[in-house]
Design an enzyme around this catalytic site. Structure first.
Site, mmCIF file in Angstrom:
data_model
loop_
_atom_site.group_PDB
_atom_site.id
_atom_site.type_symbol
_atom_site.label_atom_id
_atom_site.label_comp_id
_atom_site.label_asym_id
_atom_site.label_seq_id
_atom_site.Cartn_x
_atom_site.Cartn_y
_atom_site.Cartn_z
ATOM 1 N N HIS A 141 0.831 -1.200 0.000
ATOM 2 C CA HIS A 141 0.000 0.000 0.000
ATOM 3 C C HIS A 141 0.869 1.255 0.000
ATOM 4 O O HIS A 141 2.012 1.237 0.471
ATOM 5 C CB HIS A 141 -0.909 0.030 1.228
ATOM 6 C CG HIS A 141 -1.930 -1.055 1.266
ATOM 7 N ND1 HIS A 141 -3.277 -0.805 1.368
ATOM 8 C CD2 HIS A 141 -1.817 -2.404 1.241
ATOM 9 C CE1 HIS A 141 -3.953 -1.945 1.398
ATOM 10 N NE2 HIS A 141 -3.076 -2.934 1.327
ATOM 11 N N HIS A 195 -2.892 -4.513 8.865
ATOM 12 C CA HIS A 195 -1.852 -3.533 8.529
ATOM 13 C C HIS A 195 -1.616 -2.620 9.731
ATOM 14 O O HIS A 195 -1.761 -1.405 9.663
ATOM 15 C CB HIS A 195 -2.253 -2.736 7.289
ATOM 16 C CG HIS A 195 -2.152 -3.526 6.023
ATOM 17 N ND1 HIS A 195 -0.999 -3.599 5.280
ATOM 18 C CD2 HIS A 195 -3.067 -4.298 5.390
ATOM 19 C CE1 HIS A 195 -1.207 -4.381 4.222
ATOM 20 N NE2 HIS A 195 -2.455 -4.832 4.284
ATOM 21 N N HIS A 216 -5.869 -11.060 6.654
ATOM 22 C CA HIS A 216 -4.735 -11.961 6.377
ATOM 23 C C HIS A 216 -3.843 -12.147 7.609
ATOM 24 O O HIS A 216 -2.793 -11.543 7.747
ATOM 25 C CB HIS A 216 -3.946 -11.580 5.134
ATOM 26 C CG HIS A 216 -3.634 -10.133 4.927
ATOM 27 N ND1 HIS A 216 -3.012 -9.343 5.864
ATOM 28 C CD2 HIS A 216 -3.827 -9.335 3.845
ATOM 29 C CE1 HIS A 216 -2.841 -8.133 5.397
ATOM 30 N NE2 HIS A 216 -3.329 -8.091 4.175
ATOM 31 N N ARG A 227 6.226 -12.800 25.144
ATOM 32 C CA ARG A 227 5.927 -11.721 26.091
ATOM 33 C C ARG A 227 5.056 -10.632 25.463
ATOM 34 O O ARG A 227 4.411 -9.875 26.185
ATOM 35 C CB ARG A 227 7.216 -11.105 26.623
ATOM 36 C CG ARG A 227 8.003 -12.027 27.553
ATOM 37 C CD ARG A 227 9.076 -11.270 28.306
ATOM 38 N NE ARG A 227 9.807 -12.158 29.208
ATOM 39 C CZ ARG A 227 10.935 -12.783 28.893
ATOM 40 N NH1 ARG A 227 11.469 -12.590 27.687
ATOM 41 N NH2 ARG A 227 11.529 -13.572 29.759
ATOM 42 N N ASP A 275 -6.586 -12.820 -1.416
ATOM 43 C CA ASP A 275 -5.839 -11.561 -1.537
ATOM 44 C C ASP A 275 -5.241 -11.457 -2.940
ATOM 45 O O ASP A 275 -4.140 -10.950 -3.135
ATOM 46 C CB ASP A 275 -4.743 -11.476 -0.473
ATOM 47 C CG ASP A 275 -4.179 -10.078 -0.305
ATOM 48 O OD1 ASP A 275 -4.904 -9.102 -0.590
ATOM 49 O OD2 ASP A 275 -3.006 -9.945 0.091
ATOM 50 N N ALA A 313 3.237 -8.660 -2.807
ATOM 51 C CA ALA A 313 2.218 -7.741 -3.313
ATOM 52 C C ALA A 313 0.964 -8.525 -3.655
ATOM 53 O O ALA A 313 0.690 -8.848 -4.810
ATOM 54 C CB ALA A 313 2.737 -6.997 -4.536
#
Length: 388
Positions: A141, A195, A216, A227, A275, A313
């Site tokens: 993006h 994202h 995704h 942790r 995707d 991509a």
């Protein structure tokens, strides 16, 4: 009334397999599954000669296909071309996905999806993956278009549900507040986190506010550490959260996917998404997105799509290949792999009229050979290559 009787294949109804059975279709909907040889009255008899008949696949994240990217031209025609490009691979419903783009693209995509959904040509809604994402996890993006969610955006998206019906929006935890998530979910928007570098505590807060899934799983998000469990850990632990996975052998190692599948608390589940980009169903080795060339590189389970610097991509995956990957590499029984491509995405998207072969539901079907390659698809009872 137009009736069809499909026989000669094992039938998977979304829950269990039926041997020696016939699927009856009437006026584009499932009528019944009956024992083979039972008198079914006046109808067209279709012998499938083996294989498996299953619900058509449902893909919640499709950037492109059939030579077209939605971002290139977010029009109804682009959406139809993308849907038709994926149909030979068993997908009968999909959400065209608009990734982060310049101002005005979202509004155009919403208007186009509203028209495309009504046409009944395999477009089931719209997925907006951006622009409210985190630049630190931009992937392919363009970070210059990313920004926080504002009140005007909430109003736009809330009103869009009334036009589109099924609307998925991917948001970064850094760009949204819990109150905004609640506003969107109350309006009917399906909110996913993605994202993003958000930590597990923030992710849990947003899930409790109404966020329904992750985009995704593993990719472009804070990972699972012992942790710092990150978004991955929060998504696997929260019972109400769903997650799409790209099962192509490039985006996530199969071992990690097997661990995630065993770890996921329900009733929220993991399901397949592609995707995919425009090259699905095409022979070309590259295409252009936002002025940058994306290359198809052969190798592995399926080819890999990447920018010149190697950044993944999107994918070159189709849903039938994802099902085969699930069986071959993820230790999934065929029934579960088929559910991850149909029943589970239908549940996630609240598409209650498809995803299973039950009386009164849409006759969206896929016929797979013994090798799990697609032989035929039906959309509303109409076979590919035929007209209603």
């Amino acid at each position: 009334m137009t009736r069809q009787a499909l026989t000669g294949a094992r039938i998977f109804d979304g829950t269990r397999f039926h041997e020696q059975s016939t699927l009856l279709i009437a006026d584009g909907k499932i009528e019944a599954i009956v024992p083979a040889g039972e008198t079914v009255g006046d109808c067209e008899q279709i012998d499938l000669a083996g294989g498996t008949l299953a619900p058509g696949f449902i893909d919640a994240q499709v950037n492109g296909g059939g030579g077209r990217m939605l971002n290139d031209e977010p029009s109804p025609q682009s959406m139809y071309m993308i849907a038709e490009g994926h149909r030979p691979f068993g997908t009968t419903s999909l959400l065209p996905t608009l990734i982060t783009d310049a101002e005005g693209a979202v509004e155009k995509a919403i208007s186009s999806a509203a028209e495309a959904v009504l046409a009944g040509r395999g477009v089931a809604g719209l997925h907006l993956e951006g622009p409210h994402l985190a630049p630190s996890r931009k992937g392919t993006h363009l970070a210059k278009y990313m920004r926080p969610l504002e009140a005007a955006d909430v109003e736009l998206l809330s009103s869009a549900v009334l036009k589109v019906g099924t609307l998925v929006v991917t948001l970064a935890g850094e760009q949204v507040t819990p109150a905004q998530v609640t506003q969107l979910t109350n309006a009917g928007v399906i909110v996913c986190l993605g994202h993003t570098d958000t930590d597990a505590a923030r992710a849990q807060q947003l899930f409790d506010a109404g966020a329904r899934g992750v985009t995704h799983l593993f990719n472009a998000m804070s990972g699972l550490g012992h942790r710092q469990p990150g978004l991955v850990g929060a998504a696997l632990d929260h019972p109400d959260v769903w997650g799409g996975i790209i099962a192509d052998g490039h985006h996530v190692d199969p071992l990690a996917l097997r661990v995630a599948l065993r770890a996921k608390r329900g009733p929220g589940r993991l399901f397949f998404v592609t995707d995919s980009m425009s090259l699905v169903g095409q022979e070309r080795d590259h295409f252009t997105l936002n002025g940058r060339t994306i290359w198809r590189r052969q190798g592995g389970y399926c080819s890999r799509l990447a920018l010149d610097d190697g950044t993944l991509a999107g994918s070159d995956l189709d849903m039938a290949s994802a099902v085969r990957f699930g069986v071959s590499y993820l230790d999934l029984p065929l029934g579960e792999a088929l559910r991850m491509a149909s029943a589970y995405p239908a549940d996630f998207l609240r598409l209650n009229d498809r995803g299973r072969l039950l009386q009164g539901l849409r006759a969206d079907l896929v016929h797979l050979g013994e090798d799990l390659q697609v032989r035929q698809t039906w959309l509303g009872g109409v076979a590919s290559g035929q007209t209603s």
